[in-house]
Design an enzyme around this catalytic site. Structure first.
Site, PDB file in Angstrom:
ATOM      1  N   ARG A   1      14.639  -0.722   1.395  1.00 50.28           N
ATOM      2  CA  ARG A   1      14.831  -2.017   2.041  1.00 50.28           C
ATOM      3  C   ARG A   1      15.419  -3.010   1.046  1.00 50.28           C
ATOM      4  NH1 ARG A   1       9.629  -4.103   4.921  1.00 50.28           N
ATOM      5  NH2 ARG A   1       8.820  -4.335   2.830  1.00 50.28           N
TER       6      ARG A   1
ATOM      7  N   ASP B   1      -2.348   6.711   2.988  1.00 55.86           N
ATOM      8  CA  ASP B   1      -1.853   7.773   2.114  1.00 55.86           C
ATOM      9  C   ASP B   1      -0.619   7.360   1.319  1.00 55.86           C
ATOM     10  OD1 ASP B   1       0.013   7.633   4.104  1.00 55.86           O
ATOM     11  OD2 ASP B   1      -0.245   9.694   4.822  1.00 55.86           O
TER      12      ASP B   1
ATOM     13  N   ASP C   1       1.049 -11.455   6.893  1.00 54.77           N
ATOM     14  CA  ASP C   1       1.559 -10.622   5.793  1.00 54.77           C
ATOM     15  C   ASP C   1       2.903  -9.991   6.155  1.00 54.77           C
ATOM     16  OD1 ASP C   1      -0.475  -9.294   7.545  1.00 54.77           O
ATOM     17  OD2 ASP C   1       0.374  -7.499   6.625  1.00 54.77           O
ATOM     18  N   ASN C   2       3.298 -10.119   7.403  1.00 53.91           N
ATOM     19  CA  ASN C   2       4.598  -9.575   7.802  1.00 53.91           C
ATOM     20  C   ASN C   2       5.634 -10.675   8.023  1.00 53.91           C
ATOM     21  OD1 ASN C   2       3.555  -6.999   7.723  1.00 53.91           O
ATOM     22  ND2 ASN C   2       3.096  -6.923   9.905  1.00 53.91           N
TER      23      ASN C   2
ATOM     24  N   GLY D   1       0.812  -1.211   0.000  1.00 53.23           N
ATOM     25  CA  GLY D   1       0.000   0.000   0.000  1.00 53.23           C
ATOM     26  C   GLY D   1       0.846   1.262   0.000  1.00 53.23           C
ATOM     27  N   ARG D   2       2.110   1.106   0.313  1.00 54.27           N
ATOM     28  CA  ARG D   2       2.967   2.295   0.349  1.00 54.27           C
ATOM     29  C   ARG D   2       4.420   1.966   0.042  1.00 54.27           C
ATOM     30  NH1 ARG D   2       4.203   3.553   6.560  1.00 54.27           N
ATOM     31  NH2 ARG D   2       3.820   1.507   7.433  1.00 54.27           N
TER      32      ARG D   2
END
Ligand code: AMP
Ligand code: MG
EC number: 2.7.7.-
Length: 487
Positions: free
Chosen positions: A176, A125, A252-253, A92-93
């Site tokens: 990353r 956002d 998801d992590n 999402g970001r």
């Protein structure tokens, strides 16, 4: 050594196509500036550390410039968040900019976090704030230096772009690095959306790229799952042995590679507290420090469920059964080493448990206790550490057991014992208050503290001259900092 324009790309995930990710361009941040870069991470890309200071570096990692060979993609995945299934998550970001391979032949995903909105931004956002970007940067590199498998971080780029959280903050991006950004949730997505062909394609991709040795096994997918179980057991054993609390162990992590991934409200323990909850939105304590062990297994079961089209349920169950014994073996091995022991005895587990209970009751600093225990002979060290315990009589009983145990261990000089213990017991860890000090300075434009802290943490086992202030227990204000998920 390479210049920035000499990186070699081979975007294998992007080539899987639109069912797996969506092409999205990064949305640049205003007035980009280098906050901090990791020389060790630069070396993974064969980059000359000096290039971090060039303007083009900040432009590349703040979305202003892109290599011609980069193929920025937002990945799609889903996952179990706090135990409940969320059918669609995705980047999402963050954007996978591409895969770069280095001279050693290793592939590294370049993932730019905070790069703007994507089709998977939901209510967000698309941004990351300076505070959380610094925390992720420091943690990734610090974990790696401790020998705990983790994604890596190349740099943080700060900006003038306002971003709203509880208050107005500034946007930042962290670059990353990881050999893969595939999560348990990638497999869950294709399983729950009933897309067996794509799921098979994903499984082949992971097998070929990341577990090629499993190809040789009679059941390659099962061998791969077993390896994932083993890696997770080892990673979580290291978290527990070193007092790392992840905070958001949603599926998801969780990386398919068994590396620490997606940093949010993580913390290292200051005082030992088995029940510590670092994420203040985690009201039930699902991801408390000691729960990380069973949650590791829960997450692997969620992955196993998604792999049922490829592997029999019985075989999956059997592989899952490996987790706890493997975890326990790794954990005990690490704790023995932290205690300076080189041999194994049946009572060791109990000795560790008793010590932790005493530490818990007295709020003893987890990191400094082990470091100090190796500073001197066992007898002198326990005599000095005794004062930290409220239940001194209880500690005395433990200390007698420990001294006896050390005496029975392989005989070695005091000097050897000290070296052995200092090589596994860090003096410097990323305490929340140290990160907070660095963030406060960085938010007012002074990046010297975050750079110094990163330097200190890159050699956590080595006593560094003039750095005593980084090896202290937290001051009162820094003991119970509330870190939320809003990053
Ligand atoms: P996290 O809790 O950071 O692991 O994120 C969970 C999901 O929310 C992922 O799909 C993220 O990409 C997404 N997400 C988190 N923060 C934002 C944000 N500020 N804008 C858009 N998506 C976000
Ligand atoms: Mg995440």
């Amino acid at each position: 050594m390479k210049a920035l324009d000499e990186l070699t790309f081979d975007n294998r995930f992007a080539r899987l196509g639109d069912a797996f990710s969506t092409h999205v361009l990064p949305e640049p941040l205003d007035e980009p500036r280098l906050v901090v870069a990791s020389n060790a991470a630069m070396a993974l890309l064969d980059l000359d550390p000096a290039v971090a200071e060039t303007p083009v570096f900040a432009e590349l990692f703040s979305g202003h410039k892109l290599w011609a060979e980069a193929e920025p993609r937002a990945m799609i995945y889903s996952g179990h968040q706090f135990g409940g299934y969320t059918p669609q998550l995705g980047d999402g970001r963050g954007l996978l900019l591409g895969e770069v391979y280095n001279e050693a032949g290793e592939h590294w995903d370049l993932h730019l976090k905070g790069a703007g909105m994507t089709p998977y931004s939901r209510m967000g956002d698309g941004r990351a704030v300076l505070r959380s970007s610094i925390r992720e940067f420091l943690a990734s590199e610090a974990l790696h230096a401790l020998g705990i498998p983790s994604s890596r971080a190349l740099c943080v780029i700060g900006s003038g772009t306002p971003v709203w959280r509880e208050k107005q903050e500034r946007g930042a991006m962290v670059l990353r690095l990881a050999p893969s950004h595939i999560r348990f949730g990638h497999f869950e997505y294709f399983y729950y959306t009933k897309k067996p062909e794509q799921q098979a394609e994903l499984a082949e991709h992971v097998l070929n790229l990341h577990y090629p040795e499993c190809r040789e096994q009679p059941e390659p997918y099962l061998a791969m799952f077993r390896e994932i179980v083993e890696r997770n057991a080892e990673m979580i054993a290291k978290w527990q042995a070193y007092g790392f609390c992840h905070g958001v162990m949603n599926t998801d992590n969780m990386s398919i590679l068994g590396i620490t991934f997606d940093f949010g409200p993580f913390a290292f323990l200051d005082d030992f507290d088995a029940h510590f909850i670092c994420n203040h939105s985690d009201h039930e304590g699902r991801y408390s420090f000691s729960n990380q062990v069973p949650i590791g297994q829960w997450n692997l079961s969620a992955l196993a469920q998604a792999l049922t089209p490829f592997i029999s349920v019985d075989a999956l169950k059997e592989a899952l059964g490996l987790y706890l014994p493997l975890y326990q073996a790794h954990y005990l091995d690490l704790m023995r080493r932290r205690l300076g022991l080189t041999t194994a005895e049946d009572d060791d587990q109990q000795m560790v448990e008793r010590l932790l209970k005493l530490m818990q009751n007295s709020g003893v600093d987890y990191t400094l206790f082990f470091r100090r225990l190796g500073d001197e002979s066992a007898a002198l060290a326990v005599a000095r550490l005794r004062d930290d315990f409220v239940d001194m009589a209880g500690f005395d009983v433990w200390a007698e057991q420990y001294k006896g145990r050390v005496a029975r261990d392989a005989d070695s000089s005091e000097e050897q014992r000290r070296e052995r213990m200092h090589a596994v017991n860090p003096l410097y860890i990323l305490r929340n208050y140290l990160a907070q000090n660095a963030i406060t300075a960085a938010e007012s434009g002074d990046y010297s503290e975050v750079r110094r802290l990163h330097e200190v943490l890159s050699r956590p086992f080595e006593e560094q001259a003039g750095m005593e202030q980084y090896a202290q227990r937290p001051p009162d204000w820094g003991k119970h900092l509330e870190i939320s998920c809003s990053s």
